[in-house]
Design a protein around this motif. Structure first.
Motif, PDB file in Angstrom:
ATOM      1  N   HIS A  44      -8.903 -19.018  -3.305  1.00 11.47           N
ATOM      2  CA  HIS A  44      -8.388 -20.214  -2.640  1.00 11.47           C
ATOM      3  C   HIS A  44      -6.866 -20.312  -2.744  1.00 11.47           C
ATOM      4  O   HIS A  44      -6.228 -20.907  -1.872  1.00 11.47           O
ATOM      5  CB  HIS A  44      -9.018 -21.463  -3.256  1.00 11.47           C
ATOM      6  CG  HIS A  44     -10.502 -21.556  -3.078  1.00 11.47           C
ATOM      7  ND1 HIS A  44     -11.090 -21.882  -1.874  1.00 11.47           N
ATOM      8  CD2 HIS A  44     -11.516 -21.346  -3.956  1.00 11.47           C
ATOM      9  CE1 HIS A  44     -12.408 -21.883  -2.017  1.00 11.47           C
ATOM     10  NE2 HIS A  44     -12.696 -21.561  -3.268  1.00 11.47           N
ATOM     11  N   GLN A  45      -6.314 -19.759  -3.819  1.00 14.08           N
ATOM     12  CA  GLN A  45      -4.870 -19.823  -4.070  1.00 14.08           C
ATOM     13  C   GLN A  45      -4.359 -18.406  -4.331  1.00 14.08           C
ATOM     14  O   GLN A  45      -4.168 -18.004  -5.491  1.00 14.08           O
ATOM     15  CB  GLN A  45      -4.592 -20.723  -5.288  1.00 14.08           C
ATOM     16  CG  GLN A  45      -5.083 -22.154  -5.148  1.00 14.08           C
ATOM     17  CD  GLN A  45      -4.104 -22.998  -4.331  1.00 14.08           C
ATOM     18  OE1 GLN A  45      -3.135 -22.488  -3.784  1.00 14.08           O
ATOM     19  NE2 GLN A  45      -4.354 -24.288  -4.245  1.00 14.08           N
ATOM     20  N   PRO A  46      -4.129 -17.613  -3.285  1.00 19.70           N
ATOM     21  CA  PRO A  46      -3.752 -16.208  -3.469  1.00 19.70           C
ATOM     22  C   PRO A  46      -2.476 -15.994  -4.278  1.00 19.70           C
ATOM     23  O   PRO A  46      -2.273 -14.901  -4.820  1.00 19.70           O
ATOM     24  CB  PRO A  46      -3.578 -15.707  -2.021  1.00 19.70           C
ATOM     25  CG  PRO A  46      -4.413 -16.637  -1.202  1.00 19.70           C
ATOM     26  CD  PRO A  46      -4.304 -17.966  -1.869  1.00 19.70           C
ATOM     27  N   SER A  47      -1.626 -17.007  -4.355  1.00 22.16           N
ATOM     28  CA  SER A  47      -0.385 -16.848  -5.114  1.00 22.16           C
ATOM     29  C   SER A  47      -0.592 -17.051  -6.615  1.00 22.16           C
ATOM     30  O   SER A  47       0.359 -16.928  -7.389  1.00 22.16           O
ATOM     31  CB  SER A  47       0.659 -17.846  -4.612  1.00 22.16           C
ATOM     32  OG  SER A  47       0.239 -19.188  -4.868  1.00 22.16           O
ATOM     33  N   LEU A  48      -1.804 -17.339  -7.025  1.00 22.28           N
ATOM     34  CA  LEU A  48      -2.105 -17.622  -8.435  1.00 22.28           C
ATOM     35  C   LEU A  48      -1.672 -16.468  -9.333  1.00 22.28           C
ATOM     36  O   LEU A  48      -1.918 -15.302  -9.037  1.00 22.28           O
ATOM     37  CB  LEU A  48      -3.610 -17.878  -8.586  1.00 22.28           C
ATOM     38  CG  LEU A  48      -4.177 -18.140  -9.987  1.00 22.28           C
ATOM     39  CD1 LEU A  48      -5.425 -19.017  -9.863  1.00 22.28           C
ATOM     40  CD2 LEU A  48      -4.573 -16.824 -10.674  1.00 22.28           C
ATOM     41  N   THR A  49      -1.032 -16.825 -10.440  1.00 21.54           N
ATOM     42  CA  THR A  49      -0.646 -15.843 -11.453  1.00 21.54           C
ATOM     43  C   THR A  49      -1.206 -16.283 -12.799  1.00 21.54           C
ATOM     44  O   THR A  49      -1.055 -17.449 -13.185  1.00 21.54           O
ATOM     45  CB  THR A  49       0.880 -15.705 -11.571  1.00 21.54           C
ATOM     46  OG1 THR A  49       1.407 -15.279 -10.319  1.00 21.54           O
ATOM     47  CG2 THR A  49       1.249 -14.691 -12.645  1.00 21.54           C
TER      48      THR A  49
END
Length: 248
Positions: free
Chosen positions: A92-97
């Protein structure tokens, strides 16, 4: 558990989501915490006296065998519902790190793609002399084995007491935390430095900080939302409250 509507909206509209994980999420997979691992033959040893460069220099065989035993404990563990929920969250949040203090590699085994390991990885090795990462070496009877390039001793690629964090990993972690608009801190005591300062940096940058932990921590009074419980229970519920049914 009722998830606050404000938290749901905050997570749903996040553009730069960061995760900080500690020993708690791995403990849910059966990985003992650093000090809880001292059982059986190893109960007589203080772990802080084994996880140092000095200990490795004085008795490399002992330190190697202790880490080999801990590697066996990690190998038996499987990613839990908390790890899997973070994989779903990344969909849902591809930028998640993910910034993790754990050395077991369970986030990667679960399927997370963007993982920064602050304290190294117990399943990775390096030359103690040249700091070179070693993928493989010829089978040896020596314990510890010797580096195939310089004949120095091979050690686990983990951060020991008295050592600095890997510069590149720390820089990446700081960038991810300082750029985040939402930070989830999961299963961390908020005591181990310098990782304990990362949520404070996120707060200073104006990020919304959400803590998930069975116990209160020194960070609890500072966060915007504090959810008491295990990550394997809370994270799937949190995802469902934001995006409906999940794959976890």
């Amino acid at each position: 558990m009722i998830i606050p509507a404000e938290l749901t909206q905050c997570l749903k509209h996040s553009k730069r989501l960061a995760i900080l994980t500690g020993a708690g999420i791995s403990a849910e997979s059966g990985v003992p915490t650093f000090r809880d691992a001292q059982t059986g033959l190893w109960a007589q040893y203080n772990p802080t006296e084994l996880a140092t460069p000095e200990a490795f220099q004085q008795n490399p065989k002992l330190v190697w065998e202790w880490y080999a035993w801990r590697q066996q404990l990690v190998a038996k563990a499987e990613p839990n519902a908390g790890h899997l929920a973070l994989v779903e969250l990344e969909h849902h949040q591809p930028s998640l790190t993910i910034v993790t203090q754990n050395i077991d590699g369970l986030h990667q085994r679960a399927g997370s793609n963007r993982v920064i390991e602050l304290h190294g990885n117990i399943n990775r090795f390096k030359c103690a002399t040249e700091n070179r990462i070693l993928e493989q070496w010829e089978k040896q009877t020596a314990i510890p084995p010797h580096c195939p390039y310089c004949n120095g001793l091979i050690r686990p690629d983990v951060v020991w007491f008295g050592e600095s964090l890997p510069v590149f990993a720390l820089e990446q972690a700081l960038q991810a935390i300082e750029r985040s608009d939402v930070l989830l801190t999961i299963g961390t005591s908020a005591l181990v430095q310098p990782a304990a300062t990362l949520p404070l940096k996120a707060l200073q940058q104006g990020a919304t900080v959400i803590e998930i932990n069975p116990e209160t921590t020194p960070l609890t009074p500072c966060v915007h939302f504090s959810l008491r419980g295990k990550s394997g229970d809370i994270l799937p519920k949190l995802l469902k409250s934001v995006w409906g049914d999940t794959q976890t």
